[in-house]
Design a protein around this motif. Structure first.
Motif, mmCIF file in Angstrom:
data_model
loop_
_atom_site.group_PDB
_atom_site.id
_atom_site.type_symbol
_atom_site.label_atom_id
_atom_site.label_comp_id
_atom_site.label_asym_id
_atom_site.label_seq_id
_atom_site.Cartn_x
_atom_site.Cartn_y
_atom_site.Cartn_z
ATOM 1 N N HIS A 1 0.837 -1.209 0.000
ATOM 2 C CA HIS A 1 0.000 0.000 0.000
ATOM 3 C C HIS A 1 0.872 1.260 0.000
ATOM 4 C CE1 HIS A 1 -3.538 2.432 0.718
ATOM 5 N NE2 HIS A 1 -3.039 2.931 1.828
ATOM 6 N N GLU A 2 1.982 1.218 0.738
ATOM 7 C CA GLU A 2 2.866 2.384 0.783
ATOM 8 C C GLU A 2 3.675 2.530 -0.497
ATOM 9 O OE1 GLU A 2 5.147 3.333 4.202
ATOM 10 O OE2 GLU A 2 3.761 2.301 5.545
ATOM 11 N N TRP B 1 -14.085 8.104 3.165
ATOM 12 C CA TRP B 1 -12.790 7.712 2.606
ATOM 13 C C TRP B 1 -11.701 7.628 3.671
ATOM 14 C CZ3 TRP B 1 -12.937 11.433 -2.215
ATOM 15 C CH2 TRP B 1 -13.702 10.825 -3.227
ATOM 16 N N THR B 2 -10.763 6.738 3.435
ATOM 17 C CA THR B 2 -9.584 6.574 4.280
ATOM 18 C C THR B 2 -8.415 7.285 3.594
ATOM 19 O OG1 THR B 2 -10.383 4.419 5.018
ATOM 20 C CG2 THR B 2 -8.031 4.850 5.281
ATOM 21 N N ILE B 3 -8.117 8.501 4.054
ATOM 22 C CA ILE B 3 -7.031 9.293 3.454
ATOM 23 C C ILE B 3 -6.095 9.706 4.589
ATOM 24 C CG2 ILE B 3 -6.485 11.394 2.137
ATOM 25 C CD1 ILE B 3 -8.269 9.767 0.489
ATOM 26 N N THR B 4 -4.793 9.525 4.404
ATOM 27 C CA THR B 4 -3.876 9.936 5.477
ATOM 28 C C THR B 4 -3.815 11.458 5.540
ATOM 29 O OG1 THR B 4 -2.031 9.781 3.976
ATOM 30 C CG2 THR B 4 -2.430 7.887 5.397
ATOM 31 N N HIS C 1 -1.435 13.480 5.760
ATOM 32 C CA HIS C 1 -0.395 14.152 4.975
ATOM 33 C C HIS C 1 -0.528 13.905 3.468
ATOM 34 C CE1 HIS C 1 1.294 10.121 5.624
ATOM 35 N NE2 HIS C 1 1.875 10.307 4.467
ATOM 36 N N LEU D 1 -3.169 -6.307 -7.250
ATOM 37 C CA LEU D 1 -2.542 -5.970 -5.962
ATOM 38 C C LEU D 1 -1.659 -7.102 -5.436
ATOM 39 C CD1 LEU D 1 -5.484 -4.139 -4.155
ATOM 40 C CD2 LEU D 1 -3.381 -3.130 -5.045
ATOM 41 N N SER E 1 -8.124 5.513 -0.859
ATOM 42 C CA SER E 1 -9.068 4.891 0.053
ATOM 43 C C SER E 1 -9.400 3.466 -0.385
ATOM 44 C CB SER E 1 -10.339 5.739 0.118
ATOM 45 O OG SER E 1 -11.235 5.194 1.035
ATOM 46 N N ALA F 1 -6.581 1.140 0.399
ATOM 47 C CA ALA F 1 -6.539 0.826 1.829
ATOM 48 C C ALA F 1 -7.596 -0.221 2.174
ATOM 49 C CB ALA F 1 -6.757 2.092 2.651
ATOM 50 N N HIS F 2 -8.805 -0.053 1.634
ATOM 51 C CA HIS F 2 -9.882 -0.993 1.959
ATOM 52 C C HIS F 2 -9.606 -2.381 1.397
ATOM 53 C CE1 HIS F 2 -12.620 1.687 4.025
ATOM 54 N NE2 HIS F 2 -12.261 2.622 3.181
ATOM 55 N N ARG F 3 -9.114 -2.411 0.146
ATOM 56 C CA ARG F 3 -8.868 -3.719 -0.467
ATOM 57 C C ARG F 3 -7.753 -4.465 0.245
ATOM 58 N NH1 ARG F 3 -10.575 -3.650 -6.781
ATOM 59 N NH2 ARG F 3 -12.308 -2.245 -6.453
ATOM 60 N N LEU F 4 -6.767 -3.704 0.774
ATOM 61 C CA LEU F 4 -5.658 -4.356 1.483
ATOM 62 C C LEU F 4 -5.967 -4.450 2.970
ATOM 63 C CD1 LEU F 4 -2.888 -2.624 -0.592
ATOM 64 C CD2 LEU F 4 -3.325 -5.074 -0.543
ATOM 65 N N LEU G 1 -6.528 -2.271 5.477
ATOM 66 C CA LEU G 1 -5.642 -1.500 6.348
ATOM 67 C C LEU G 1 -6.436 -0.585 7.273
ATOM 68 C CD1 LEU G 1 -2.962 -0.443 3.743
ATOM 69 C CD2 LEU G 1 -2.791 -2.270 5.434
ATOM 70 N N ALA G 2 -5.840 -0.265 8.419
ATOM 71 C CA ALA G 2 -6.457 0.664 9.359
ATOM 72 C C ALA G 2 -6.314 2.088 8.823
ATOM 73 C CB ALA G 2 -5.786 0.543 10.714
ATOM 74 N N PRO G 3 -7.237 2.980 9.210
ATOM 75 C CA PRO G 3 -7.225 4.355 8.700
ATOM 76 C C PRO G 3 -5.903 5.078 8.979
ATOM 77 C CG PRO G 3 -9.249 3.923 9.921
ATOM 78 C CD PRO G 3 -8.374 2.728 10.098
ATOM 79 N N GLN G 4 -5.228 4.700 10.087
ATOM 80 C CA GLN G 4 -4.006 5.428 10.420
ATOM 81 C C GLN G 4 -2.805 4.967 9.587
ATOM 82 O OE1 GLN G 4 -5.566 3.321 12.302
ATOM 83 N NE2 GLN G 4 -4.236 2.157 13.659
ATOM 84 N N ASP G 5 -2.984 3.934 8.778
ATOM 85 C CA ASP G 5 -1.857 3.460 7.976
ATOM 86 C C ASP G 5 -1.527 4.451 6.873
ATOM 87 O OD1 ASP G 5 -1.369 1.241 9.437
ATOM 88 O OD2 ASP G 5 -2.749 -0.011 8.310
ATOM 89 N N THR G 6 -0.246 4.574 6.612
ATOM 90 C CA THR G 6 0.163 5.599 5.663
ATOM 91 C C THR G 6 0.159 5.085 4.241
ATOM 92 O OG1 THR G 6 2.457 4.999 5.970
ATOM 93 C CG2 THR G 6 1.601 6.787 7.338
ATOM 94 N N ARG H 1 1.505 0.076 12.364
ATOM 95 C CA ARG H 1 1.289 0.011 10.922
ATOM 96 C C ARG H 1 0.601 -1.268 10.450
ATOM 97 N NH1 ARG H 1 6.699 0.622 7.955
ATOM 98 N NH2 ARG H 1 6.291 2.838 7.974
#
Lengths: 229, 229
Positions: free
Chosen positions: A79-80, A117-120, A122, A165, B197, B200-203, B205-210, B224
């Protein structure tokens, strides 16, 4: 394979390959003699990624280097890695500190929250959208982007369906860069086509009516004013 | 008003105004003395249009001149005036004659027919989309753009709702240029936000993940790998 074969198979000139090696965009080959290195399929794949980022993504070399480093850093979750490439694709927007900027940024966060939406925090896209909102507001144009956000969500699902993915990191990044840029371009063109059609329908024009200047050798436009039935 | 007041009220430098007058982008003022011309609200409006085309639309001066000529030609229906500005906003794509190009263009026409769109045969958007389709095909990517076309149709309706088709020609053109460019930019950013977003959802991941590299002063990322519930 030798560098000459790598060049032939990738279509990238030897001098350019050497430049990528010097800049650290392309990993070194295996040194098999004092003046000879061996390259393999991983180099071909990397060259394909670099060309995609360069020619399709139009990214500067510094941004490509960031992407390549993310692909190579095995400790980074996929993801990163995708995020690094993805963020590099957008423009760099400098905030314009002040009340109007803060209000625009708050509006961006409301849109994001509204879509769930899940958006960081930064994410550079936040500043990018804030700048556009600020410009719209200054021009007295509507800043209600709810319906655009809903369309964007539908479109993004279709985009992500095309990204493998679970593929190797380089393939996933390449697919994401190509997909973001090329499908984005297709969407923009389709939107402008739909504008033309929508304008014709709203003004009740016949299909043969022109939108913009016709080429010199266009057929007669004598029936320009005939309305659609 | 004098040219100095026109400059102050428009925010455009006198030298720039004189350049627009010489190039025929701005119509001449009324000559009231050998060395003095009077300008009015129509000049202010025109300057606003020119700046919109230049700064927001990023059009070259030659393209702006075409748009201005279309605005001034009272025999042109509003649909054609809008079309001239609209076509100028897109890139110029040179066809690559050959079988592959013809096939791509035929695919474009199938998409247009599928949506029931009214597009003139000489619309530059046809070549633009054909080029993108050709690139997608060469890269082995999906060229099925049906869902994108459907989204584009919905978006274009929202866009056109914002254009006052019955307003004076210059206002309508200005609204269309600003709308096409600014809402297009907003849509592109929103689409990339939705990508983040969706990824993140497909993988899972938690909202705080970058997504991409965090800034230097970002909080610890120790959590993470914690998946969303």
């Amino acid at each position: 394979m030798r560098i000459s074969e790598l060049s032939t198979r990738s279509g990238v000139a030897i001098a350019t390959i050497k430049y990528y090696l010097r800049e650290g965009l392309l990993h070194q080959g295996e040194q098999v003699a004092a003046t000879r290195a061996e390259y393999d399929e991983s180099h071909l794949r990397r060259l394909r990624l670099i060309r995609a980022l360069l020619e399709v993504g139009r990214l500067p070399v510094a941004a490509i280097k960031q992407v390549v480093e993310a692909v190579e850093d095995e400790t980074l979750p996929i993801h990163e890695v995708l995020g690094t490439a993805h963020y590099a694709l957008g423009p760099t927007v400098e905030p314009e500190p002040g009340e109007a900027w803060d209000a625009a940024l708050a509006e961006v966060d409301r849109i994001v929250a509204g879509q769930g939406w899940t958006i960081t925090p930064h994410a550079p896209t936040r500043a990018e959208l804030a700048q556009t909102l600020l410009t719209l507001r200054r021009l007295g144009m509507s800043v209600d982007l709810t319906r655009y956000a809903e369309s964007a969500r539908r479109i993004a699902r279709d985009d992500m369906d095309k990204i493998p993915l679970d593929a190797p990191r380089e393939s996933a990044v390449e697919a994401m860069v190509l997909g973001t840029v090329l499908y984005g371009r297709a969407l923009d063109t389709l939107r402008r086509m739909a504008h033309e059609s929508e304008s014709a329908h709203r003004l009740d024009l016949a299909p043969q009516d022109t939108f913009g200047p016709a080429p010199e050798d266009a057929p007669s436009e004598g029936d320009r004013d005939a309305p659609t039935g």
